[in-house]
Design an enzyme around this catalytic site. Sequence first.
Site, short mmCIF file in Angstrom:
data_model
loop_
_atom_site.label_atom_id
_atom_site.label_comp_id
_atom_site.label_asym_id
_atom_site.label_seq_id
_atom_site.Cartn_x
_atom_site.Cartn_y
_atom_site.Cartn_z
N ARG A 44 0.65 -1.23 -0.14
CA ARG A 44 -0.35 -0.21 0.24
C ARG A 44 1.07 1.52 0.24
NH1 ARG A 44 -3.41 -2.59 5.18
NH2 ARG A 44 -4.44 -4.03 3.94
N ARG A 137 -10.16 4.03 5.42
CA ARG A 137 -8.14 3.96 5.42
C ARG A 137 -8.20 3.98 4.02
NH1 ARG A 137 -5.95 -1.79 7.27
NH2 ARG A 137 -6.87 -2.89 5.61
N ARG A 148 -12.80 -9.27 3.20
CA ARG A 148 -12.55 -8.76 4.67
C ARG A 148 -13.58 -8.56 5.54
NH1 ARG A 148 -6.75 -6.17 5.44
NH2 ARG A 148 -6.55 -6.95 3.07
#
Length: 199
Positions: A44, A137, A148
């Site tokens: 990321r 996020r 997730r």
Amino acid sequence: MAGPRPVVFSGPSGAGKSTLLKKLIKEHENVFGFSVSHTTRNPRPGEENGRDYHYVTREAMQAAINNGEFIENAEFSGNLYGTSKAAVQAVQAKNLICILDIDMQGVKNIKKTDLNPMYISIQPPSMEILEKRLRDRNTESEESLRKRLHAANVDMELSKEPGMFDVVIVNDNLEDAYKNLKQALLEEINKVKKTKTSS
Ligand SMILES: Nc1ncnc2c1ncn2[C@@H]1O[C@H](COP(=O)(O)OP(=O)(O)OP(=O)(O)O)[C@@H](O)[C@H]1O
Ligand SMILES: Nc1nc2c(ncn2[C@@H]2O[C@H](COP(=O)(O)O)[C@@H](O)[C@H]2O)c(=O)[nH]1
């Protein structure tokens, strides 16, 4: 394996494990060390190879798993993740408390080894807040988010199994959660500090 007792952090993606453990390591850098996992997911923005993860191809990771280089490994949200023996040994060689950030499959697999860590579950206050944190996020695609959140539902059920975790921390207010975490680890922190001052 030698050294102080490791600590496993687990809990749904987005619950705040990395946030809490980074704070803990920053405040106690001579006490804790992070076990840098391997993963096949892409880095990321802001993540660094060798610090956050070892980013590898699926082929390379599978070959290393087949070669017996991992203590545990799991498939999570379409990617492979794993804790190498070398990652844990690197921390333990410095006589630090080794911190592992792993999913629930990892917890189950570590329980079959002789690592004997303390198990800490970091839980979100609710599924709604978890989803909001993950969305805010801004790191996941809609598909990854869906996977997730599905895994989070399964995790939250499994974590209720008696004896699965030594400590459960609900990460609602960050400062309160951090205070509870430090309290849970106080004895281990003091043990390591004592060995460092006496050596
Ligand atoms: N107590 C809190 N209140 C509000 N936001 C928080 C809190 N704790 C963490 N966050 C935020 O929630 C998001 C998820 O936190 P974090 O990345 O630490 O979760 P994680 O459990 O490590 O997730 P993953 O398993 O996917 O790595 C981050 O953007 C973080 O800044
Ligand atoms: N079983 C393992 N799980 C791991 C490991 N390293 C990280 N994780 C877990 O994966 C998910 C997703 O992490 P992300 O960085 O992609 O958000 C999270 O639950 C981690 O705890 C590992 O070595 N083994």
